[in-house]
Design an enzyme around this catalytic site. Structure first.
Site, mmCIF file in Angstrom:
data_model
loop_
_atom_site.group_PDB
_atom_site.id
_atom_site.type_symbol
_atom_site.label_atom_id
_atom_site.label_comp_id
_atom_site.label_asym_id
_atom_site.label_seq_id
_atom_site.Cartn_x
_atom_site.Cartn_y
_atom_site.Cartn_z
ATOM 1 N N GLY A 142 -4.411 -5.167 8.386
ATOM 2 C CA GLY A 142 -5.772 -6.400 7.873
ATOM 3 C C GLY A 142 -4.582 -7.762 8.980
ATOM 4 N N GLY A 196 -1.543 -7.509 9.109
ATOM 5 C CA GLY A 196 -0.291 -7.385 9.657
ATOM 6 C C GLY A 196 0.985 -8.046 8.901
ATOM 7 N N SER A 204 1.775 -15.936 2.754
ATOM 8 C CA SER A 204 1.176 -15.258 4.028
ATOM 9 C C SER A 204 -0.163 -16.055 4.558
ATOM 10 C CB SER A 204 1.339 -13.568 3.538
ATOM 11 O OG SER A 204 0.754 -12.869 3.275
ATOM 12 N N ARG A 248 -2.538 -5.578 -4.497
ATOM 13 C CA ARG A 248 -2.126 -6.484 -5.496
ATOM 14 C C ARG A 248 -1.335 -8.049 -5.178
ATOM 15 N NH1 ARG A 248 -3.734 -4.417 -9.947
ATOM 16 N NH2 ARG A 248 -2.131 -5.676 -11.180
ATOM 17 N N GLY A 272 -3.435 1.014 1.146
ATOM 18 C CA GLY A 272 -4.318 1.946 1.972
ATOM 19 C C GLY A 272 -4.170 3.476 2.348
ATOM 20 N N VAL A 308 -10.569 -1.303 1.853
ATOM 21 C CA VAL A 308 -11.318 -1.999 1.203
ATOM 22 C C VAL A 308 -12.358 -3.122 2.258
ATOM 23 C CG1 VAL A 308 -11.803 -4.348 -0.004
ATOM 24 C CG2 VAL A 308 -10.042 -2.231 0.281
ATOM 25 N N ARG A 347 14.062 -17.161 10.216
ATOM 26 C CA ARG A 347 14.587 -15.916 10.130
ATOM 27 C C ARG A 347 14.693 -15.858 11.915
ATOM 28 N NH1 ARG A 347 12.169 -9.933 7.580
ATOM 29 N NH2 ARG A 347 10.998 -9.876 9.383
ATOM 30 N N TYR A 359 12.407 -14.536 -6.972
ATOM 31 C CA TYR A 359 11.940 -14.432 -5.167
ATOM 32 C C TYR A 359 13.487 -14.425 -4.918
ATOM 33 C CZ TYR A 359 9.084 -13.758 -0.739
ATOM 34 O OH TYR A 359 8.511 -13.763 0.163
#
Lengths: 668, 631
Positions: free
Chosen positions: B209, B211, B277, B290, B342, B347, B488, B551
């Site tokens: 999708g 990536g 994202s 999800r 996947g 989908v 990063r 997180y």
């Protein structure tokens, strides 16, 4: 499982130990008052939640855990939650400490005086103190000193004050509370009091465990308690109790703290204050109730010489690393953490393993004075021994002990005879030289003629007092000694046969000595290793055989265990010869004592240890564990149901009938 | 459709909406840099909206980095003066100087601008292994008119997600097993055709999708011997219809987040689904993992947002027969699809809830004296069920991190004001700068309600010692999440590697879990020879009735380590074990992929795993969807 990692075989001798410093030296050269009033700013836990003693009580009373149990108890008993809450509050009031720096300063002053009067020196490993200081800042700390004397916890707090470390809170038995003034003083120096038994009392347990856990979680203070539960009257380490250990580990299991540091502390005495008191107690004179006036009477001991005291702070043991791979903390994920959960079998086994491991760490760092070895030799020669022979034997035993890894404080470069004479000076109440022979002192009875029983009783007091010093060194010898006995009783030299006999003995004696559960293979390996090392045996392919020069060592080791072997046999025989099937438990000790006394009077038993209630109780616990005796509870009474067949076969396993004279006894 | 006046009204609000998105995401709207996806779908799908400009073209290499995050034109660098700046024109930070980043970077990691670890400059095409093709499959695909490519760049781009080890390998120019072929279906029917052919010729399909996976989900299993085909859904990117009566939109699953929001905004609507994202991740990817969006408190997570899903599997197409809002028809088959990563199929189309674009949006922030107080406040907010669209609590380290990203202030006045603020909080209010932490807030709705809501939240915060700390701090907090992946890449230029991971945990364990996991990271790094203490920081990013999502950011300087990635992976592994031991979940929204597979049995029980396996066995007996995620 757990044991594999915890008790990996290693050479006990290769262990590096720290050096000691005498803390009294400075006290003798500078003002005690200034010392007691010194600036005290200890390093504290880095995540410390600052809190006073009274805030602490509120935290406990308002905790989810306690509220949960209060509701539960209220539902079960039908009392209103307020009543139960009030009860909880009283329990806490009775329990809680009121640590005050001023009281500590008072103790610092008076104890300085007392220690200087009692001890030649108090020696502490300062590296251990530095490790402890680090540990206190990193994670909550639990101090686990050995327990041989009342002095222990006074000394602990005194030392921590001296080194500017956070003062501990100490779990103490309720018996101190009855000493009016002193109980309160102890409370103000950080002691909190727990009842000796509260088995079924849910509320008490909840208050107690939440109190301890709250102090630990908040890093309030190092928590100190005695793994052995009570003072050892025999100077042997006692089988550890796991209740409190379980409580202090739980905050880690439940993720409430990152880690908990357990710090074993070994406190060794050259001469124990309670020496003859203990012996009398073991012989059935009830323990004097702790009272302030009793304490004052004890003042006269201040004029006696108690030699040197050693305190060794062991390396902190991280609960997290111990638990790695043994405890799945996620088992606590599905129940709210304040709901009390009985630990699962795995956890119990783990805590038990850790408890044994820690007691062994205490043992390993116990400092042995020459007297521990001399008394061993004296006890093996009840009729006394030539001073010159004793000197020779002591020197031999010293080398054996060292090769077994004993932490021996033997004066360097002094001739052996001098070491012996200075030991005899300190312990002149126990042994004396007369006409070139060293023998035990039996106190002369004043006044009327003694009956035969009374005479034996007096003799027993001095033997058991002396035995408590021999016992200090037992942990060094016990594994090789069990193997030595196994070699004597097994019919073959084959390793597997020897292991079998070794294991049977080990199993019987696992209430008597600290033998870690599940570590029998490691213990056997260690015993073999040590005996090979000292040249007493040779390991062939499938066999372990005595070497040509091994006789001396092996017979010495065998006779070391003789009192215990015979003592257990006496207990077994007493139970077998009892005409009744059932024996009320409270009659057990008097019955065995009487039985043993008769044997001694008849001249067929020479080991006074058989009179010791400690040995008797350990033997009973072993018999119960091995299903030879069952406990039946009917109301308040506990009956012992004796399986005579089983008891008999255990007696056989211990070496059959009590032999009048065995060749090994003519030893050395 | 709507009348003209409606349209203009909508356009007006759409423009406003775009400004808002631009607020925390982009510098300016309408980057006309993209290729048009011109090809009409051959199937007779009705199209109410013509295909719009997409932000990411079919040839990703035209504007995206091949060995790092995001757009090629946007990156952090230290300029000749040693000051950090962010290049490009796309983001609010673009073109700005960040004066305090260097000190923070060097101080936190013990890094040094003299010690560089530059990446391989460009993809060495000759190092790319030649494709193993199933000729018959390729022929039949061509005959069916499906776009495909065996170009090395196309294949390399679709061979990875954004796990540290994946990006690190690319930077070093190491290429492992990659797809042999890339196919671009244009619509549902294309997918049906492709899956049929894949079954017929036994080739392995891996749906692709946006990536942005961080669970090794896109990695080609090295043991796979069949031809691997990457099925790129990016050309299925149309909104097929909008139903204003029921407030739903029917959308092709390849659409990426920013396109979906932009296009819906033009009609005056939004989904409100904004995962961090969202610039690059796709609707199909959200369903398959999800996903969770930052504003789930208002709009819900992906499972709350979907009304209808169409998925093509080797057994055929799975979908429900109606769009009822709730059904009691046995286990919800959507939940076989949501999170299937996947492994079961592709989908293709999703009907989603939509909402009118909110009238008003406002950022905010609260300073707390310490993390404990902050968590207690968030818990209370969750208890009263009055959480704003987004509420996040950063710990002290992350607060300082965020602070290091403050752009150069334009006037003396602002800097004076900043100083005054700092003085007030640390000196007057007595907050310890090494303990204080910040919650960032985003309110949405009509103006009056937002202001009322804001007051309610600040009142609660005050009870926990919280002080309102302005909109600016809040906005910067959200910006951090969008630029972190770019940062990063900067770190990797200077021997610093890192990653984020997440979990969800009951309220009563939040503090313990945060403390223990952070400490575990520090300790494990030390034990593994990491020379400088790592950055180990966390934030609470979502609140729920019964718990929160946490997180973690974890990064360290790897100078002196012979195998930094191995060290990194070991530490992340122990951190995950620590999470599980402290009652945290295996994942809140990143998914399992191949990275966290080993804990699945422990997580869902053997029976649970058996259930999932039996579904896989029925739906895809020949393992056509062979990415080996999850099970």
């Amino acid at each position: 499982m757990a044991s594999k990692v915890l008790y990996s075989l290693r050479d006990p001798v290769s262990k590096k130990r720290d050096d000691f410093e005498d803390i009294l030296e400075e006290r003798r050269n500078s003002s005690d008052l200034r010392y007691a009033l010194k600036c005290y700013t200890p390093a504290v836990y880095r995540n410390l939640v600052p809190c006073t003693a009274s805030m602490l009580k509120n935290l406990v009373l308002e905790s989810d855990a306690l509220r949960y149990v209060i509701n539960q108890v209220s539902v079960e008993s039908g009392e209103s939650p307020e009543t139960v809450q009030e009860e909880a509050s009283q329990v806490l009031e009775e329990m809680a400490h009121r640590l005050q720096l001023s009281t500590i300063r008072f103790f610092a002053l008076t104890l300085s005086k007392a220690f200087k009067a009692l001890y030649r020196s108090v020696r502490v490993n300062e590296e251990g103190v530095q490790r402890l200081q680090q540990a206190i800042q990193e994670h909550p700390v639990v101090l686990l000193p050995s327990h041989r004397s009342y002095m222990d916890f006074l000394m602990m707090s005194y030392l921590l004050f001296t080194y500017d470390l956070a003062l501990p809170v100490i779990a103490a038995g309720m018996d101190f509370m009855s000493m009016k003034f002193v109980g309160e003083m102890l409370r103000m120096s950080g002691a909190f009091f727990i009842r000796r038994s509260f088995g079924g009392d849910k509320l008490y347990w909840a208050v107690f465990s939440e109190y301890v856990k709250t102090m630990l979680r908040n890093g309030y203070a190092p928590v100190e308690f005695f793994l052995e539960g009570t003072r050892s009257r025999t100077a042997k380490s006692l089988t550890p109790k796991t209740g409190l250990l379980n409580i202090v580990m739980e905050p880690f299991f439940k993720g409430e703290v990152f880690d908990v540091n357990l710090v074993p502390v070994s406190i060794s005495y050259e001469r124990i204050l309670e020496e003859s008191l203990y012996a009398r107690e073991l012989l059935g004179v009830p323990k004097p109730k702790e009272s302030t006036s009793g304490l004052l009477k004890a003042r006269r001991i201040l004029s006696e010489d108690f030699g040197t005291m050693h305190v060794y702070f062991g390396a902190p043991v991280s609960v997290r690393s111990l638990a790695q791979g043994h405890i799945s903390r996620s088992q606590y994920n599905l129940v709210p953490r304040h709901v009390p959960q009985r630990p699962v079998a795995d956890t119990q086994a783990f805590v038990n393993d850790v408890a044994f491991r820690l007691v062994r760490l205490q043992e390993e760092n116990m400092v042995l004075k020459p007297w521990a070895l001399i008394s061993t030799l004296l006890l093996q020669n009840p009729d006394g021994v030539e001073l010159s022979a004793l000197t020779q034997q002591a020197d031999w035993l010293r080398h054996l002990a060292l090769s077994f890894g004993a932490f021996l404080d033997w004066p360097d470069g002094e001739p052996c005879s001098k070491v012996i004479s200075s030991s005899l000076t300190i312990h002149r109440n126990l042994a004396r030289v007369s006409e070139g022979r060293v023998r035990l002192v039996v106190p002369e009875a004043s006044g009327a003629e003694l009956s035969a029983e009374e005479a034996e009783f007096h003799r027993a007091v001095s033997v058991l007092s002396c035995a408590s010093y021999r016992n200090q060194s037992l942990h060094v010898f016990v594994r090789p000694a069990l193997l030595a006995v196994a070699m004597q009783t097994a019919n073959s030299n084959r390793r597997d046969e020897l292991y079998k006999s070794f294991n049977i003995l080990r199993n019987i004696f696992s209430n008597e000595f600290i033998l870690c559960p599940g570590a029998s293979v490691q213990d056997f390996e260690e015993a073999c290793y040590l005996l090979v090392k000292c040249g007493a045996v040779q390991e062939l392919k499938q066999e372990v055989v005595m070497s040509s020069s091994g006789q001396t060592t092996l017979s010495f080791l065998c006779s070391l265990l003789e009192p215990f072997l015979h003592g257990y046999q006496v207990v077994c025989r007493c139970l077998c010869e009892d005409p009744q099937e059932d024996l009320p438990e409270k009659n057990f000790v008097p019955a065995v004592r009487n039985f043993a006394l008769q044997l001694i009077l008849a001249g067929s038993l020479r080991y006074y240890e058989a009179l010791s209630s400690d040995l008797q109780k350990n033997a009973l616990a072993a018999l119960i564990r091995l299903n030879a005796v069952k406990q039946l509870k009917t109301g308040d009474r506990v009956l012992l149901k004796i399986d005579k067949m089983a008891v008999n076969s255990l007696e056989d396993a211990l070496g059959g009938n009590i032999p009048t004279q065995k060749p090994v006894l003519a030893r050395l | 459709m709507a009348s003209n006046t409606d349209v203009s009204e909508r356009q007006r609000s759409a423009r406003q909406r775009l400004r808002i998105i631009a607020g925390h995401l982009q510098k300016s709207e309408g980057n006309e840099h993209t290729a048009l996806s011109a090809q009409e779908c051959k199937a007779e799908t009705p199209r109410s909206n013509a295909a719009k400009v997409t932000a990411v073209p079919k040839r990703r290499q035209e504007i995206m980095k091949w060995n790092g995050w995001g757009y090629s034109d946007s990156r952090f660098l230290f300029n000749k003066k040693g000051q950090a700046e962010f290049t490009g024109k796309r983001y609010r930070l673009s073109g700005l100087i960040l004066p305090s980043l260097k000190d923070w970077f060097e101080g936190t990691f013990g890094a040094n601008l003299q010690h560089k670890s530059p990446a391989t400059a460009s993809l060495n095409v000759s190092a790319v292994p030649p494709p193993t093709l199933n000729e018959l499959f390729v022929e039949e695909l061509k005959a069916a008119g499906v776009a495909l490519s065996t170009g090395p760049e196309d294949r390399v781009f679709r061979s990875h997600g954004h796990c540290l080890h994946e990006v690190f390998a690319l930077r070093e120019g190491r290429i492992g097993r990659i797809p042999d072929l890339v196919v671009w279906p244009n619509c549902h029917d294309d997918v049906v055709k492709i899956v049929e052919l894949a079954c017929k010729h036994n080739v392995c399909l891996i749906p692709y999708g946006g990536g942005t996976s961080v669970s090794s989900a896109l990695e080609c299993p090295p043991e796979e011997t069949r031809s691997i085909v990457s099925l790129d859904t990016s050309q299925m990117n149309r909104i097929l219809w909008i139903d204003e009566k029921n407030l739903t939109a029917h959308v092709e699953a390849g659409i990426i987040g920013q396109d979906l929001e932009r296009q819906l905004n033009e009609s005056g609507y939004c989904t409100g689904h904004e995962p961090d994202s969202m610039e690059f991740s796709s609707l199909g990817g959200w369903v398959a993992t999800r996903a969770s969006g930052m504003k789930k408190n208002i709009y819900g997570n992906i499972e709350d947002l979907v009304v209808h899903i169409k998925m093509v599997t080797p057994r055929g197409v799975i979908e429900k027969s109606c769009q009822g809002p709730r059904m009691s028809t046995g286990p919800d088959i959507h939940h076989f699809i949501l999170g299937s990563e996947g492994t079961l199929g592709v989908v293709t189309e999703v009907t989603m809830k939509i909402r009118p674009v909110p009238e008003y949006q406002k950022y905010g922030s609260i300073v707390f004296p310490n993390f404990q107080q902050g968590v207690a406040c968030l818990r209370e907010v969750a208890k009263q069920r009055c959480a704003p669209a987004s509420i996040r609590l950063m710990d002290n380290e992350q607060f300082q991190f965020g602070h290091a990203l403050k752009p150069q202030v334009s006037s003396i006045f602002t800097s004076f004001l900043d100083g005054l603020k700092k003085f007030y909080i640390t000196k007057f209010k007595g907050f310890d700068p090494h303990h204080l932490c910040v919650a960032t807030l985003l309110f949405e709705g009509d103006r009056e309600k937002v202001l009322q809501h804001e007051k309610q939240v600040y009142d609660i915060a005050a009870k926990f010692g919280g002080l309102a700390a302005g909109e600016d701090n809040g906005q910067r907090g959200y910006m951090l999440t969008f630029v972190i992946a770019y940062l990063r890449d900067l770190g990797m230029d200077y021997y610093v590697i890192g990653e984020s991971f997440e979990t969800s945990v009951p309220w009563d364990r939040v503090l313990d879990l945060c403390r223990n996991v952070k400490e575990r990271i520090v300790r494990e790094c030390k034990e593994r020879g990491v020379q400088f203490p790592p950055l180990s920081t966390c934030r609470v990013t979502q609140t729920y009735d019964v718990g929160a999502c946490v997180y973690f950011y974890f990064a360290f300087n790897y100078r002196g380590l012979s195998d930094p990635i191995h060290v990194y992976e070991q530490v992340e592994h122990t951190a995950r074990e620590e999470i599980l031991a402290n009652g945290g979940s295996l994942s809140h929204h990143h998914g399992v992929g191949k990275l966290r597979k080993e804990w699945m049995r422990e997580t869902v029980s053997s029976v649970g795993l058996g259930m999932l396996k039996s579904i896989k066995d029925y739906v895809d007996p020949n393992n056509i969807f062979g990415n080996r995620n999850l099970l």
